[in-house]
Structure formats: C-alpha cells, structure tokens
Design a protein around this motif. Structure first.
Motif, PDB file in Angstrom:
ATOM      1  N   GLY A  90       0.796  -1.218   0.000  1.00  0.00           N
ATOM      2  CA  GLY A  90       0.000   0.000   0.000  1.00  0.00           C
ATOM      3  C   GLY A  90       0.828   1.267   0.000  1.00  0.00           C
ATOM      4  O   GLY A  90       0.314   2.349   0.290  1.00  0.00           O
ATOM      5  N   ILE A  91       2.104   1.139  -0.311  1.00  0.00           N
ATOM      6  CA  ILE A  91       3.017   2.271  -0.335  1.00  0.00           C
ATOM      7  C   ILE A  91       4.159   1.921  -1.281  1.00  0.00           C
ATOM      8  O   ILE A  91       4.534   0.757  -1.402  1.00  0.00           O
ATOM      9  N   LYS A  92       4.696   2.915  -1.947  1.00  0.00           N
ATOM     10  CA  LYS A  92       5.845   2.660  -2.807  1.00  0.00           C
ATOM     11  C   LYS A  92       7.008   2.190  -1.938  1.00  0.00           C
ATOM     12  O   LYS A  92       7.237   2.742  -0.856  1.00  0.00           O
ATOM     13  N   PRO A  93       7.759   1.196  -2.400  1.00  0.00           N
ATOM     14  CA  PRO A  93       8.877   0.708  -1.593  1.00  0.00           C
ATOM     15  C   PRO A  93       9.842   1.816  -1.157  1.00  0.00           C
ATOM     16  O   PRO A  93      10.323   1.803  -0.027  1.00  0.00           O
ATOM     17  N   GLU A  94      10.103   2.786  -2.016  1.00  0.00           N
ATOM     18  CA  GLU A  94      11.043   3.852  -1.658  1.00  0.00           C
ATOM     19  C   GLU A  94      10.492   4.810  -0.605  1.00  0.00           C
ATOM     20  O   GLU A  94      11.241   5.620  -0.045  1.00  0.00           O
ATOM     21  N   ASP A  95       9.189   4.715  -0.294  1.00  0.00           N
ATOM     22  CA  ASP A  95       8.593   5.576   0.739  1.00  0.00           C
ATOM     23  C   ASP A  95       8.528   4.903   2.110  1.00  0.00           C
ATOM     24  O   ASP A  95       8.143   5.533   3.094  1.00  0.00           O
ATOM     25  N   VAL A  96       8.887   3.622   2.189  1.00  0.00           N
ATOM     26  CA  VAL A  96       8.912   2.923   3.479  1.00  0.00           C
ATOM     27  C   VAL A  96      10.061   3.493   4.302  1.00  0.00           C
ATOM     28  O   VAL A  96      11.143   3.769   3.782  1.00  0.00           O
ATOM     29  N   ARG A  97       9.828   3.663   5.604  1.00  0.00           N
ATOM     30  CA  ARG A  97      10.836   4.205   6.506  1.00  0.00           C
ATOM     31  C   ARG A  97      10.874   3.404   7.805  1.00  0.00           C
ATOM     32  O   ARG A  97       9.846   2.911   8.268  1.00  0.00           O
ATOM     33  N   VAL A  98      12.031   3.324   8.417  1.00  0.00           N
ATOM     34  CA  VAL A  98      12.167   2.745   9.749  1.00  0.00           C
ATOM     35  C   VAL A  98      11.326   3.581  10.710  1.00  0.00           C
ATOM     36  O   VAL A  98      11.257   4.810  10.580  1.00  0.00           O
ATOM     37  N   ASP A  99      10.671   2.916  11.647  1.00  0.00           N
ATOM     38  CA  ASP A  99       9.781   3.509  12.650  1.00  0.00           C
ATOM     39  C   ASP A  99       8.426   3.940  12.091  1.00  0.00           C
ATOM     40  O   ASP A  99       7.608   4.500  12.812  1.00  0.00           O
ATOM     41  N   MET A 100       8.151   3.688  10.813  1.00  0.00           N
ATOM     42  CA  MET A 100       6.863   4.027  10.222  1.00  0.00           C
ATOM     43  C   MET A 100       5.777   3.163  10.868  1.00  0.00           C
ATOM     44  O   MET A 100       5.908   1.940  10.916  1.00  0.00           O
ATOM     45  N   PRO A 101       4.702   3.780  11.386  1.00  0.00           N
ATOM     46  CA  PRO A 101       3.613   2.991  11.969  1.00  0.00           C
ATOM     47  C   PRO A 101       2.882   2.183  10.899  1.00  0.00           C
ATOM     48  O   PRO A 101       2.588   2.698   9.813  1.00  0.00           O
ATOM     49  N   VAL A 102       2.606   0.928  11.210  1.00  0.00           N
ATOM     50  CA  VAL A 102       1.912   0.031  10.288  1.00  0.00           C
ATOM     51  C   VAL A 102       0.875  -0.786  11.049  1.00  0.00           C
ATOM     52  O   VAL A 102       0.911  -0.864  12.279  1.00  0.00           O
ATOM     53  N   GLU A 103      -0.041  -1.378  10.279  1.00  0.00           N
ATOM     54  CA  GLU A 103      -1.025  -2.287  10.867  1.00  0.00           C
ATOM     55  C   GLU A 103      -1.205  -3.479   9.944  1.00  0.00           C
ATOM     56  O   GLU A 103      -1.017  -3.370   8.740  1.00  0.00           O
ATOM     57  N   VAL A 104      -1.583  -4.592  10.536  1.00  0.00           N
ATOM     58  CA  VAL A 104      -1.705  -5.827   9.776  1.00  0.00           C
ATOM     59  C   VAL A 104      -2.951  -5.798   8.883  1.00  0.00           C
ATOM     60  O   VAL A 104      -3.981  -5.206   9.243  1.00  0.00           O
ATOM     61  N   VAL A 105      -2.809  -6.390   7.723  1.00  0.00           N
ATOM     62  CA  VAL A 105      -3.928  -6.667   6.814  1.00  0.00           C
ATOM     63  C   VAL A 105      -3.730  -8.107   6.342  1.00  0.00           C
ATOM     64  O   VAL A 105      -2.627  -8.654   6.452  1.00  0.00           O
ATOM     65  N   PHE A 106      -4.776  -8.697   5.840  1.00  0.00           N
ATOM     66  CA  PHE A 106      -4.688 -10.092   5.425  1.00  0.00           C
ATOM     67  C   PHE A 106      -5.098 -10.231   3.969  1.00  0.00           C
ATOM     68  O   PHE A 106      -6.046  -9.594   3.519  1.00  0.00           O
ATOM     69  N   GLU A 107      -4.349 -11.052   3.244  1.00  0.00           N
ATOM     70  CA  GLU A 107      -4.640 -11.331   1.843  1.00  0.00           C
ATOM     71  C   GLU A 107      -5.075 -12.790   1.751  1.00  0.00           C
ATOM     72  O   GLU A 107      -4.285 -13.698   2.015  1.00  0.00           O
ATOM     73  N   ASP A 108      -6.341 -13.002   1.415  1.00  0.00           N
ATOM     74  CA  ASP A 108      -6.873 -14.357   1.243  1.00  0.00           C
ATOM     75  C   ASP A 108      -6.433 -14.856  -0.126  1.00  0.00           C
ATOM     76  O   ASP A 108      -6.990 -14.459  -1.145  1.00  0.00           O
TER      77      ASP A 108
END
Length: 137
Positions: free
Chosen positions: A105-123
């Motif tokens: 849900g985000i471009k790989p280059e926009d991921v950062r250490v300490d970025m808050p995230v939440e779990v989602v599930f892919e069936d």
C-alpha cells in the motif's frame, strides 16, 4: 481471490498451524511461553529463551512499526517477478516481538524505519491467508 494464486504457499505443520489458522480468521497470533512469558517467533515446540515446552497462542493488536526493511528489486523466485520492486520488512509489534512480512500500500522507496503500520490479510486460497502490513493512515 479473483484468480489462481501461483506463488509458493507457506509450509503448514502441527507447530505453525495455529498461526495460519489465526491468519485465516484475520487475526495475528503468536506463541507466548507459559514459563518465562517471552514471545516465541517463529513458532516452535520449545521456547528458545527458557527451553519450556509449555506455551499458548495469544492475539496481538496487529499494530506496530517498521524495524528494518529491504527493497527486493530482483526476484529470486520467478513467481514473484511481476511484483518487483517490493518491500520485505521486520515489523516490531506493539507487544514487542518482531515478525517478518511485506509492507504494502506504499511505494517501496517511501517505506521508513519507525513508520507505523497495521496488519492486513490477503486471502490467497480458500485455505490460506497471508499477513501483510500497511502504513497507518
């Protein structure tokens, strides 16, 4: 699930089955040692901290932050070739233990250490749901 899933599926055995069953229910669970109270990840019949064989599965909040990550730019398995680039991360859960997953849900280059995230599930199949993490809005 709109089309056939063609990527490798996790190996499910007696030890990991409770984890994958929880994912199918869209819950993130992890083993916790009944002797020392430490979380056990990956799943194991024995606690790596105190060598106890007694544990229980506890539900986690599904919230955390990116502890570390890599951007995969060359697929090591042909099944993932269309996915590159993608992010593989170590997520530090709100409860403390770390778990390996993908950040979506985000471009790989926009991921950062300490970025808050939440779990989602892919069936991905009728039997398997994969845990992934997305940035908290």
């Amino acid at each position: 699930m709109t089309q056939e899933y063609r990527k490798p599926l996790p190996g499910v055995d007696a030890v990991t089955e409770p984890f994958w069953n929880a994912c199918k229910q869209h819950e993130l669970k992890m083993q916790k040692c009944l002797q020392c109270g430490e979380f056990i990840y990956p799943a194991s019949p024995m606690c790596p901290h105190c060598q106890s064989f007694e544990s229980e599965w506890v539900k986690l909040s599904g919230k955390g932050s990116v502890y570390s990550y890599i951007i995969v730019r060359r697929a090591t398995n042909p099944a993932f070739a269309e996915e590159v680039p993608y992010t593989v991360a170590i997520i530090e859960t709100e409860e403390g233990p770390r778990i390996t997953s993908n950040v979506i849900g985000i471009k790989p280059e926009d991921v950062r250490v300490d970025m808050p995230v939440e779990v989602v599930f892919e069936d991905v199949t009728p039997e398997v749901s994969l845990h992934k993490f997305k940035p908290v809005a």
